[in-house]
Design an enzyme around this catalytic site. Sequence first.
Site, PDB file in Angstrom:
ATOM      1  N   GLY A 149      78.530  -4.168  45.897  1.00  0.00           N
ATOM      2  CA  GLY A 149      78.602  -3.042  46.825  1.00  0.00           C
ATOM      3  C   GLY A 149      77.221  -2.547  47.206  1.00  0.00           C
ATOM      4  O   GLY A 149      77.012  -1.350  47.398  1.00  0.00           O
ATOM      5  N   SER A 200      80.847   8.163  35.894  1.00  0.00           N
ATOM      6  CA  SER A 200      81.027   9.346  36.749  1.00  0.00           C
ATOM      7  C   SER A 200      81.199  10.590  35.892  1.00  0.00           C
ATOM      8  O   SER A 200      81.625  10.493  34.737  1.00  0.00           O
ATOM      9  CB  SER A 200      82.281   9.145  37.608  1.00  0.00           C
ATOM     10  N   TYR A 203      90.840   7.524  39.555  1.00  0.00           N
ATOM     11  CA  TYR A 203      89.383   7.358  39.483  1.00  0.00           C
ATOM     12  C   TYR A 203      88.872   7.739  38.088  1.00  0.00           C
ATOM     13  O   TYR A 203      88.095   7.012  37.471  1.00  0.00           O
ATOM     14  CB  TYR A 203      88.743   8.240  40.560  1.00  0.00           C
TER      15      TYR A 203
END
Length: 257
Positions: free
Chosen positions: A21, A147, A160
Amino acid sequence: MNFESQSDAFSLEGKLALITGGGAGIGFEIARCMISSGAKVAITGRNEDKLKEAVSVLGSSASYFVNDVTRLDTLEALVSKIEKDLGAIDILVNNAGINLKKPALEVTDDEFQNIVQTNLNAVFSLTRTCARRMVERQKGSVIMISSMAAYYGIDRVVAYASSKSGIEGMVRALASDLSKYNVRINAIAPGFIETNMMKTAMGSDPDRMNKALGRTPMGKFGQTTDIGWAAVFLASEAAGFITGASLPVDGGNSIGF
Ligand code: NAI
């Protein structure tokens, strides 16, 4: 380890990094910071035009390979091609990731699996593929992107948060397995960093934005370079005794009141 100057310890000269990515956002900036520290980078993504454009900005130290990380059966061929074209992969950055913001009880099984497939299953599969080679060569550094959603409870991101919490466990387990082969596994846990993903999650939700800022002692959102330089450090010999760690790069968000 001896270095001629202190800065050598932070250099990525002669190393090749694979960044998933890498065409946009945090991944692109990790590529830029690693190149300016001496590395060559291979970036992947699904959109060839975007990757071409990214490489034209990154310059001759960057190459792109079109790949969708969720297609687990393609990852072995991807790694073989990169190593054949560019040489041994020293650094893997599992950056590709997607988010879904939705009340937990409305999330379908397909949606949940879709997030987990990109953010967790693909990360394991690609890491295993690269790490087998790293183990053979007795050197390597893998960086995951975790995260704040893995550090504390955030509403409307159940899939997520589950995927990123899985990453935290994967880092510790893999570090336990692979340290004896001189392969280091770490995570960066970004706070709220200004990218498209963050803007999508916050853009129409000023309450969430204020809440995130309100518990960030530095009182600002992060920039993609903040993550880029942390990745350079973790990949470098300067971090040679760091493994199994999750480094918050968050302006203090994770410890803020
Ligand atoms: P972004 O949406 O700007 O970039 C994500 C990149 O991953 C894009 O280039 C996208 O094309 C690529 N990607 C997505 N699915 C893919 C797939 N199946 N195969 C190949 N590439 C794929 O997002 P951002 O913000 O740059 O996120 C990068 C990482 O940082 C993600 O893992 C995200 O979860 C994580 N992160 C971001 C935070 C933020 O505040 N922006 C906070 C915490 C973590």
